[in-house]
Design a protein around this motif. Structure first.
Motif, PDB file in Angstrom:
ATOM      1  N   VAL A  24      -2.428  93.351 -11.923  1.00  0.00           N
ATOM      2  CA  VAL A  24      -2.401  92.857 -10.554  1.00  0.00           C
ATOM      3  C   VAL A  24      -0.945  92.729 -10.110  1.00  0.00           C
ATOM      4  N   GLU A  25      -0.683  92.930  -8.827  1.00  0.00           N
ATOM      5  CA  GLU A  25       0.678  92.763  -8.325  1.00  0.00           C
ATOM      6  C   GLU A  25       1.098  91.298  -8.432  1.00  0.00           C
ATOM      7  N   VAL A  26       2.297  91.072  -8.912  1.00  0.00           N
ATOM      8  CA  VAL A  26       2.846  89.716  -9.030  1.00  0.00           C
ATOM      9  C   VAL A  26       4.039  89.631  -8.084  1.00  0.00           C
ATOM     10  N   PHE A  27       3.903  88.836  -7.041  1.00  0.00           N
ATOM     11  CA  PHE A  27       4.945  88.747  -6.027  1.00  0.00           C
ATOM     12  C   PHE A  27       5.630  87.386  -6.069  1.00  0.00           C
ATOM     13  N   ASN A  28       6.934  87.384  -6.113  1.00  0.00           N
ATOM     14  CA  ASN A  28       7.808  86.225  -5.989  1.00  0.00           C
ATOM     15  C   ASN A  28       7.827  85.312  -7.215  1.00  0.00           C
ATOM     16  N   LEU A  29       6.702  84.733  -7.607  1.00  0.00           N
ATOM     17  CA  LEU A  29       6.652  83.841  -8.767  1.00  0.00           C
ATOM     18  C   LEU A  29       6.193  84.640  -9.985  1.00  0.00           C
ATOM     19  N   LEU A  30       7.127  84.932 -10.864  1.00  0.00           N
ATOM     20  CA  LEU A  30       6.850  85.747 -12.039  1.00  0.00           C
ATOM     21  C   LEU A  30       6.745  84.862 -13.273  1.00  0.00           C
ATOM     22  N   PHE A  31       5.720  85.054 -14.060  1.00  0.00           N
ATOM     23  CA  PHE A  31       5.531  84.321 -15.308  1.00  0.00           C
ATOM     24  C   PHE A  31       5.990  85.238 -16.441  1.00  0.00           C
ATOM     25  N   VAL A  32       7.109  84.891 -17.051  1.00  0.00           N
ATOM     26  CA  VAL A  32       7.799  85.808 -17.955  1.00  0.00           C
ATOM     27  C   VAL A  32       7.809  85.274 -19.382  1.00  0.00           C
ATOM     28  N   THR A  33       7.529  86.163 -20.321  1.00  0.00           N
ATOM     29  CA  THR A  33       7.627  85.822 -21.746  1.00  0.00           C
ATOM     30  C   THR A  33       8.510  86.857 -22.429  1.00  0.00           C
ATOM     31  N   SER A  34       9.127  86.439 -23.515  1.00  0.00           N
ATOM     32  CA  SER A  34       9.909  87.378 -24.319  1.00  0.00           C
ATOM     33  C   SER A  34       9.007  87.936 -25.406  1.00  0.00           C
ATOM     34  N   GLU A  35       9.100  89.221 -25.642  1.00  0.00           N
ATOM     35  CA  GLU A  35       8.256  89.875 -26.635  1.00  0.00           C
ATOM     36  C   GLU A  35       9.028  90.091 -27.927  1.00  0.00           C
ATOM     37  N   ASN A  36       8.334  89.870 -29.038  1.00  0.00           N
ATOM     38  CA  ASN A  36       8.912  90.074 -30.379  1.00  0.00           C
ATOM     39  C   ASN A  36      10.186  89.268 -30.583  1.00  0.00           C
ATOM     40  N   ASN A  37      10.225  88.090 -29.925  1.00  0.00           N
ATOM     41  CA  ASN A  37      11.369  87.185 -30.066  1.00  0.00           C
ATOM     42  C   ASN A  37      12.701  87.847 -29.682  1.00  0.00           C
ATOM     43  N   SER A  38      12.612  88.823 -28.834  1.00  0.00           N
ATOM     44  CA  SER A  38      13.826  89.500 -28.389  1.00  0.00           C
ATOM     45  C   SER A  38      14.214  88.990 -27.014  1.00  0.00           C
ATOM     46  N   ARG A  39      15.453  88.555 -26.883  1.00  0.00           N
ATOM     47  CA  ARG A  39      15.910  88.042 -25.597  1.00  0.00           C
ATOM     48  C   ARG A  39      16.130  89.154 -24.576  1.00  0.00           C
ATOM     49  N   LYS A  40      16.121  90.403 -25.021  1.00  0.00           N
ATOM     50  CA  LYS A  40      16.343  91.514 -24.105  1.00  0.00           C
ATOM     51  C   LYS A  40      15.049  92.209 -23.726  1.00  0.00           C
ATOM     52  N   SER A  41      13.923  91.724 -24.238  1.00  0.00           N
ATOM     53  CA  SER A  41      12.640  92.341 -23.932  1.00  0.00           C
ATOM     54  C   SER A  41      11.735  91.315 -23.289  1.00  0.00           C
ATOM     55  N   TYR A  42      11.560  91.430 -21.975  1.00  0.00           N
ATOM     56  CA  TYR A  42      10.769  90.456 -21.231  1.00  0.00           C
ATOM     57  C   TYR A  42       9.577  91.130 -20.566  1.00  0.00           C
ATOM     58  N   VAL A  43       8.486  90.399 -20.486  1.00  0.00           N
ATOM     59  CA  VAL A  43       7.244  90.919 -19.926  1.00  0.00           C
ATOM     60  C   VAL A  43       6.759  89.981 -18.833  1.00  0.00           C
ATOM     61  N   VAL A  44       6.325  90.554 -17.715  1.00  0.00           N
ATOM     62  CA  VAL A  44       5.850  89.774 -16.566  1.00  0.00           C
ATOM     63  C   VAL A  44       4.326  89.633 -16.633  1.00  0.00           C
ATOM     64  N   HIS A  45       3.838  88.430 -16.309  1.00  0.00           N
ATOM     65  CA  HIS A  45       2.410  88.154 -16.266  1.00  0.00           C
ATOM     66  C   HIS A  45       2.081  87.494 -14.931  1.00  0.00           C
ATOM     67  N   CYS A  46       0.817  87.557 -14.543  1.00  0.00           N
ATOM     68  CA  CYS A  46       0.336  86.730 -13.434  1.00  0.00           C
ATOM     69  C   CYS A  46       0.033  85.343 -14.004  1.00  0.00           C
ATOM     70  N   GLU A  47      -0.230  84.374 -13.124  1.00  0.00           N
ATOM     71  CA  GLU A  47      -0.499  83.020 -13.605  1.00  0.00           C
ATOM     72  C   GLU A  47      -1.732  82.977 -14.509  1.00  0.00           C
ATOM     73  N   ASP A  48      -2.813  83.654 -14.097  1.00  0.00           N
ATOM     74  CA  ASP A  48      -4.046  83.605 -14.880  1.00  0.00           C
ATOM     75  C   ASP A  48      -3.834  84.107 -16.301  1.00  0.00           C
ATOM     76  N   CYS A  49      -3.184  85.250 -16.437  1.00  0.00           N
ATOM     77  CA  CYS A  49      -2.987  85.822 -17.768  1.00  0.00           C
ATOM     78  C   CYS A  49      -1.987  85.008 -18.582  1.00  0.00           C
ATOM     79  N   ALA A  50      -0.983  84.438 -17.906  1.00  0.00           N
ATOM     80  CA  ALA A  50      -0.023  83.585 -18.620  1.00  0.00           C
ATOM     81  C   ALA A  50      -0.712  82.349 -19.175  1.00  0.00           C
TER      82      ALA A  50
END
Length: 609
Positions: free
Chosen positions: A538-564
């Motif tokens: 789903v499109e995520v506009f303005n408010l991005l829910f972000v997690t780092s993947e594989n404990n890497s500070r340079k690899s970030y993934v965007v989620h919607c609120e529901d999936c986060a």
């Protein structure tokens, strides 16, 4: 009684000395940095996050002093002075101005951004706020006639074809009106290339090889068969799924295949006897009878990217000769306001074909080539037949099935120099009847019919958990920032979408703050793409829910609120990024107003740049 007028701007270092605070702590004047998380990840591909240095530890006394500076702007009681006349005397009384709070359900596009935000803040909602971005009054609902079935002879209606005689005809506003009229699902513009003196030789196989012989080509291996049929791999029955294996090659290598295919055909033609047109030895149409004529394997060169302006400069410049509403990029094209390239959507793609090459059901615009095109109007779709996923699958309708379902189909041949304009929502599928190269791209004319259909598909995709190629919320805000709209219906639809977007953002923001979740501001950078949820698309506009993947500070993934929240209900280890200040969106919303057509005409040159 003392009266003070501010005439000095204190630096934070001055305030720090005044209150005995450490100078490393930033003030509210530093762009509200206390709201920004120093460890917020950067979602921008072109930017890297720099972690700020921490200051010295604060004692409880220091924190109390700092609180006065960090609680936000002081509250204000608005007072209005009202003049009261009594005989010969004039006096004034002070009256408290009460801010008007409108119930959220009564908010409309007639309200200001401030009124919308106040209503959101005053709303008492349980659970997730969910409202449509669509304006119900303009819903484009399928209209399927329940009258008598369409006579068989009318199930193949004539295709509107416009013959151009001059360049003036191509730039006539009448052509634009005809093509974009909702009553015309498809329009063939015959001889467009000739009237505009387009150099189609730039798209010949020879020119393509000379320009970029090593360009990658996606190859689809298919079975050659008649256009009105689709046989299963065994050749014993007709079906709708249209499967093909995928591989890759280069333009140079596919050119060799295309040329050898043509040579083989000439040899076969010389050795075979010509068949009479009335010969009844045609492949049987019954799905129960084996089809003995299928079996020849062909290769279709598809999805060749021509978006690079350096590698394909002559070809792209040639397309600038087209009328503005047909161009890949123009101010009145919604897809131009995406702000970044979406391959195959707001960029040109090339198709290299041999006879029988099939482009399954889809929706875009093509020019030029010699091929058979088949179309059906949008109100008959999506069909819930034949076990086909019409949103994500690859399918080729069997014409006899369509006619039996009382569904009309447009059929015609596109020849060199012709441009085919496919209106919003029209479904089409294409089969080459000769050796040809075609170019295709999409445009989004900024009118109410196109916008509403696009937004309806956007929301339908969300329901079906299918990614929308066009990020409609992102595009709507960009259109509001850059364009002046004179059509009332289009204006109302876009304004309603912006209003709903603001409501979603403000309510979600308030809920996060109430939970104690920090929101970190990180503005967008140039050419930064729109974001989609990594889980549900789903499109995520303005408010991005972000997690780092594989404990890497340079690899970030965007989620919607529901999936986060599905991953972690308390949003632990989730950073919330805000890409626009709410004040910025409020200004865009209030500034987006309906303009008079005569105003646009007078200022046309400035808006078309």
């Amino acid at each position: 009684m003392p009266v003070g007028i501010g005439n000095t701007n204190y630096r934070h270092s001055d305030l720090a000395k005044l209150y005995g605070l450490p100078e490393q702590i930033k003030s509210d004047a530093d762009e509200d940095e206390d709201e920004e998380d120093s460890e917020a990840p950067s979602c921008s591909p072109s930017s890297e996050h720099k972690k700020g240095e921490s200051g010295s530890s604060l004692g409880s006394t220091d924190l109390m002093k700092l609180k006065a500076l960090s609680d936000g702007p002081p509250k204000e009681l608005k007072i209005r002075l009202i003049k009261v006349e009594s005989g010969d005397r004039e006096t004034f009384i002070a009256s408290e101005v009460e801010e008007k709070r409108i119930p959220l359900k009564d908010i409309s596009i007639k309200n200001t951004a401030s009124e919308i935000i106040r209503s959101c803040k005053a709303a008492r909602l349980k659970g997730k706020f969910k409202e449509s971005y669509l304006l119900p009054a303009f819903s484009v609902k399928p209209i399927i006639s329940k009258e008598e079935p369409i006579p068989r002879e009318k199930l193949n209606p004539p295709t509107p074809s416009i013959y151009l005689e001059s360049k003036r005809d191509a730039f006539s506003p009448v052509l634009l009106q005809f093509c974009t009229d909702a009553k015309n699902p498809v329009t063939v513009i015959r001889g467009l290339a000739g009237s505009l003196r387009l150099n189609l030789g730039l798209f010949s196989t020879k020119s393509l090889v000379e320009a970029n012989a090593d360009q990658m080509v996606e190859v689809r291996t298919q079975v050659q068969q008649p256009a009105d049929e689709n046989w299963d791999p065994s050749g014993t029955g007709q079906t709708w799924p249209c499967e093909s294996s995928r591989s890759h090659t280069t333009i140079a290598k596919y050119a060799q295949y295309q040329a050898s295919s043509f040579q083989e055909s000439l040899q076969e033609k010389g050795s075979d006897e010509e068949e009479d047109e009335d010969d009844e030895k045609k492949p049987p149409s019954s799905s129960e009878t084996p089809n003995k004529d299928i079996g020849k394997i062909i290769k279709f060169g598809t999805n060749i990217d021509l978006s690079d302006p350096k590698r394909w400069k002559p070809q792209l410049q040639e397309l600038q000769k087209l009328p503005a509403f047909m161009r890949v990029s123009s101010s009145g094209n919604m897809l131009t306001h995406v702000g970044h390239t979406i391959l195959g959507m707001n960029s040109v793609q090339l198709y290299m074909k041999v006879p029988g090459s099939r482009t399954p059901g889809e929706g875009n615009y093509r020019s030029p080539g010699e091929q058979q095109l088949l179309f059906s109007e949008h109100q008959y779709w999506p069909w819930r037949l034949h076990g086909v996923d019409y949103l994500t699958g690859s399918w080729w309708p069997v014409l006899e099935d369509l006619y039996n379902a009382n569904i009309p189909v447009y059929r015609f041949i596109q020849r060199p120099g012709d441009l085919v304009w496919i209106n919003a929502g029209t479904v089409h599928w294409v089969q080459a009847v000769g050796w040809c190269n075609n170019i295709a791209w999409n445009v989004g004319p900024l009118n109410g019919y196109q916008y509403q259909l696009a937004l309806e598909r956007f929301e339908w995709n969300e329901v079906k958990k299918v990614k929308s190629i066009v990020p409609m919320i992102h595009v709507s805000w960009n259109v509001a920032r850059t364009l002046k709209i004179s059509d009332p219906d289009t204006y109302k639809m876009i304004k309603h979408c912006l209003m709903q977007s603001m409501k979603h953002i403000q309510i979600l923001r308030d809920q996060l703050v109430a939970e104690g979740k920090k929101i970190s501001y990180q503005s967008r950078v140039k050419d930064e793409p729109a974001y989609y949820c990594n889980e549900c698309d789903v499109e995520v506009f303005n408010l991005l829910f972000v997690t780092s993947e594989n404990n890497s500070r340079k690899s970030y993934v965007v989620h919607c609120e529901d999936c986060a929240r599905h991953r972690n209900p308390s949003l632990t280890n989730v950073v919330v990024l805000e890409q626009y200040r709410i004040e910025e969106l409020m200004n865009v919303y209030d500034s987006f107003t309906l303009v008079r057509l005569d105003f646009l005409v007078r200022n046309r040159s400035s808006f078309m740049k």
